[in-house]
Scaffold this motif. Structure first.
Motif, PDB file in Angstrom:
ATOM      1  N   GLY A  65       5.312   9.576  -8.484  1.00 21.42           N
ATOM      2  CA  GLY A  65       5.806   8.893  -9.674  1.00 21.42           C
ATOM      3  C   GLY A  65       6.678   7.691  -9.373  1.00 21.42           C
ATOM      4  N   PHE A  66       6.919   6.898 -10.417  1.00 22.87           N
ATOM      5  CA  PHE A  66       7.610   5.618 -10.267  1.00 22.87           C
ATOM      6  C   PHE A  66       9.054   5.776  -9.798  1.00 22.87           C
ATOM      7  N   ARG A  67       9.823   6.599 -10.475  1.00 27.87           N
ATOM      8  CA  ARG A  67      11.266   6.678 -10.195  1.00 27.87           C
ATOM      9  C   ARG A  67      11.537   7.099  -8.757  1.00 27.87           C
ATOM     10  N   LYS A  68      10.869   8.141  -8.292  1.00 23.37           N
ATOM     11  CA  LYS A  68      11.110   8.621  -6.936  1.00 23.37           C
ATOM     12  C   LYS A  68      10.577   7.656  -5.881  1.00 23.37           C
ATOM     13  N   SER A  69       9.542   6.899  -6.235  1.00 18.79           N
ATOM     14  CA  SER A  69       8.960   5.978  -5.252  1.00 18.79           C
ATOM     15  C   SER A  69       9.856   4.779  -4.977  1.00 18.79           C
ATOM     16  N   LEU A  70      10.852   4.533  -5.825  1.00 19.02           N
ATOM     17  CA  LEU A  70      11.724   3.377  -5.648  1.00 19.02           C
ATOM     18  C   LEU A  70      12.544   3.447  -4.364  1.00 19.02           C
ATOM     19  N   VAL A  71      12.644   4.628  -3.770  1.00 23.88           N
ATOM     20  CA  VAL A  71      13.339   4.728  -2.483  1.00 23.88           C
ATOM     21  C   VAL A  71      12.584   3.924  -1.422  1.00 23.88           C
ATOM     22  N   CYS A  72      11.279   3.731  -1.613  1.00 27.38           N
ATOM     23  CA  CYS A  72      10.502   2.887  -0.698  1.00 27.38           C
ATOM     24  C   CYS A  72      10.984   1.445  -0.758  1.00 27.38           C
ATOM     25  N   VAL A  73      11.326   0.988  -1.955  1.00 22.60           N
ATOM     26  CA  VAL A  73      11.851  -0.369  -2.120  1.00 22.60           C
ATOM     27  C   VAL A  73      13.169  -0.510  -1.363  1.00 22.60           C
ATOM     28  N   LEU A  74      13.993   0.532  -1.397  1.00 19.39           N
ATOM     29  CA  LEU A  74      15.260   0.509  -0.670  1.00 19.39           C
ATOM     30  C   LEU A  74      15.019   0.379   0.832  1.00 19.39           C
ATOM     31  N   GLY A  75      14.010   1.088   1.345  1.00 16.02           N
ATOM     32  CA  GLY A  75      13.678   0.973   2.760  1.00 16.02           C
ATOM     33  C   GLY A  75      13.235  -0.423   3.131  1.00 16.02           C
ATOM     34  N   ILE A  76      12.424  -1.034   2.272  1.00 13.74           N
ATOM     35  CA  ILE A  76      11.951  -2.404   2.513  1.00 13.74           C
ATOM     36  C   ILE A  76      13.113  -3.388   2.458  1.00 13.74           C
TER      37      ILE A  76
ATOM     38  N   TYR B 145       4.804  -3.129  -7.398  1.00 18.44           N
ATOM     39  CA  TYR B 145       3.767  -2.331  -6.735  1.00 18.44           C
ATOM     40  C   TYR B 145       3.967  -0.837  -7.003  1.00 18.44           C
ATOM     41  N   CYS B 146       5.235  -0.398  -7.047  1.00 19.81           N
ATOM     42  CA  CYS B 146       5.501   1.005  -7.390  1.00 19.81           C
ATOM     43  C   CYS B 146       5.039   1.299  -8.819  1.00 19.81           C
ATOM     44  N   ALA B 147       5.299   0.364  -9.733  1.00 21.00           N
ATOM     45  CA  ALA B 147       4.856   0.546 -11.116  1.00 21.00           C
ATOM     46  C   ALA B 147       3.333   0.608 -11.188  1.00 21.00           C
ATOM     47  N   LEU B 148       2.657  -0.220 -10.392  1.00 22.07           N
ATOM     48  CA  LEU B 148       1.195  -0.183 -10.356  1.00 22.07           C
ATOM     49  C   LEU B 148       0.704   1.171  -9.858  1.00 22.07           C
ATOM     50  N   GLY B 149       1.338   1.694  -8.820  1.00 20.97           N
ATOM     51  CA  GLY B 149       0.951   2.999  -8.301  1.00 20.97           C
ATOM     52  C   GLY B 149       1.165   4.109  -9.313  1.00 20.97           C
ATOM     53  N   ALA B 150       2.296   4.047 -10.007  1.00 16.92           N
ATOM     54  CA  ALA B 150       2.571   5.060 -11.036  1.00 16.92           C
ATOM     55  C   ALA B 150       1.538   4.986 -12.152  1.00 16.92           C
ATOM     56  N   TYR B 151       1.140   3.767 -12.524  1.00 19.17           N
ATOM     57  CA  TYR B 151       0.116   3.583 -13.560  1.00 19.17           C
ATOM     58  C   TYR B 151      -1.218   4.167 -13.108  1.00 19.17           C
ATOM     59  N   LEU B 152      -1.599   3.880 -11.867  1.00 18.62           N
ATOM     60  CA  LEU B 152      -2.851   4.434 -11.339  1.00 18.62           C
ATOM     61  C   LEU B 152      -2.788   5.956 -11.267  1.00 18.62           C
ATOM     62  N   GLY B 153      -1.598   6.465 -10.909  1.00 18.48           N
ATOM     63  CA  GLY B 153      -1.432   7.911 -10.842  1.00 18.48           C
ATOM     64  C   GLY B 153      -1.614   8.578 -12.187  1.00 18.48           C
ATOM     65  N   ARG B 154      -1.159   7.918 -13.246  1.00 13.96           N
ATOM     66  CA  ARG B 154      -1.323   8.472 -14.591  1.00 13.96           C
ATOM     67  C   ARG B 154      -2.770   8.370 -15.063  1.00 13.96           C
TER      68      ARG B 154
ATOM     69  N   VAL C  23       0.832  -1.208   0.000  1.00 13.86           N
ATOM     70  CA  VAL C  23       0.000   0.000   0.000  1.00 13.86           C
ATOM     71  C   VAL C  23       0.864   1.254   0.000  1.00 13.86           C
ATOM     72  N   ASN C  24       1.938   1.233   0.789  1.00 17.51           N
ATOM     73  CA  ASN C  24       2.830   2.400   0.842  1.00 17.51           C
ATOM     74  C   ASN C  24       3.507   2.644  -0.506  1.00 17.51           C
ATOM     75  N   CYS C  25       3.969   1.567  -1.155  1.00 14.76           N
ATOM     76  CA  CYS C  25       4.605   1.713  -2.473  1.00 14.76           C
ATOM     77  C   CYS C  25       3.615   2.282  -3.490  1.00 14.76           C
ATOM     78  N   ILE C  26       2.401   1.759  -3.502  1.00 12.19           N
ATOM     79  CA  ILE C  26       1.394   2.225  -4.451  1.00 12.19           C
ATOM     80  C   ILE C  26       1.061   3.690  -4.210  1.00 12.19           C
ATOM     81  N   GLN C  27       0.809   4.034  -2.948  1.00 18.92           N
ATOM     82  CA  GLN C  27       0.411   5.404  -2.644  1.00 18.92           C
ATOM     83  C   GLN C  27       1.521   6.402  -2.936  1.00 18.92           C
ATOM     84  N   THR C  28       2.753   6.036  -2.601  1.00 22.73           N
ATOM     85  CA  THR C  28       3.880   6.930  -2.857  1.00 22.73           C
ATOM     86  C   THR C  28       4.073   7.147  -4.357  1.00 22.73           C
ATOM     87  N   ALA C  29       3.953   6.070  -5.132  1.00 21.25           N
ATOM     88  CA  ALA C  29       4.111   6.194  -6.588  1.00 21.25           C
ATOM     89  C   ALA C  29       2.996   7.023  -7.201  1.00 21.25           C
ATOM     90  N   ILE C  30       1.787   6.923  -6.675  1.00 25.33           N
ATOM     91  CA  ILE C  30       0.687   7.763  -7.147  1.00 25.33           C
ATOM     92  C   ILE C  30       1.020   9.234  -6.918  1.00 25.33           C
TER      93      ILE C  30
END
Length: 202
Positions: A35-46, A162-171, A25-32
């Motif tokens: 955007g996708f590229r900046k949200s990848l820092v969430c993956v680093l945290g995980i 999940y980040c890619a899904l969030g970015a897609y939903l954001g677009r 949920v956090n990855c999706i919401q952050t990417a929304i």
């Protein structure tokens, strides 16, 4: 670790990391939001949390936490409060314009790490991985060279997805009303996860 053992472990880990939860949920919401590229820092945290928990599981500390009722309860209720607070805050902020420049990578990283780490139930997943798949007749250090890369690669692929899904939903959520309700649904998910964690049996 045998090929058969590795395959069973990899299958378990795929199911473990693709099951939707607070991290997803956090990855999706952050990417929304950014955007996708900046949200990848969430993956680093995980991934940081995954490395920590894999290490703790390997030396047996996770098992010790699970057998300590008081410590386990402290971790559990900290997670409950944090997830519900995060959900309520995101619910109230839904629909408000957000400036990319004010969202620091450090903030996103710390938030993702804590969301991944505060759920004590995740300890059980790491303990299961070691208790079920580690071979007792092979040195643990040798097996870690197989377990850790496998776990981290699969974790990266899952949450990047999940980040890619969030970015897609954001677009796709171009209008304000749709974006507003997507953000509120995701906020409600945080609250629901917090409540379920609070109701979970010890």
């Amino acid at each position: 670790m045998s090929i058969e053992g590795w395959f069973i472990f990899a299958t378990f880990w795929v199911l473990f990391v693709i099951t939707p939860g607070p991290n997803a949920v956090n990855c999706i919401q952050t990417a929304i939001d950014i955007g996708f590229r900046k949200s990848l820092v969430c993956v680093l945290g995980i991934l940081t949390q995954a490395c920590l928990f894999l290490g703790l599981s390997a030396i047996g500390i996770s098992a010790l936490i699970l057998t300590s009722p008081m410590l386990f309860e402290i971790l559990r209720w900290t997670g409950v409060v944090f997830l519900i607070w995060l959900g309520v805050r995101n619910w109230l902020q839904a629909g408000r314009p957000r400036k990319d420049s004010v969202i620091a990578h450090k903030t996103l990283y710390i938030k993702a790490f804590f969301i991944a780490a505060i759920n004590p139930k995740s300890f059980a997943g790491y303990i299961a991985a070691f208790s079920q798949f580690v071979e007792t007749d092979v040195p643990i250090a040798t097996q870690m060279w197989v377990i850790v890369p496998t776990a981290l690669i699969l974790t990266t692929l899952s949450y990047t997805g999940y980040c890619a899904l969030g970015a897609y939903l954001g677009r796709k959520a171009l209008d304000h009303i749709t974006n507003f309700w997507i953000q509120r649904i995701l906020a409600a998910c945080f609250v629901a996860y917090g409540i379920l964690l609070g109701l979970a049996a010890n």
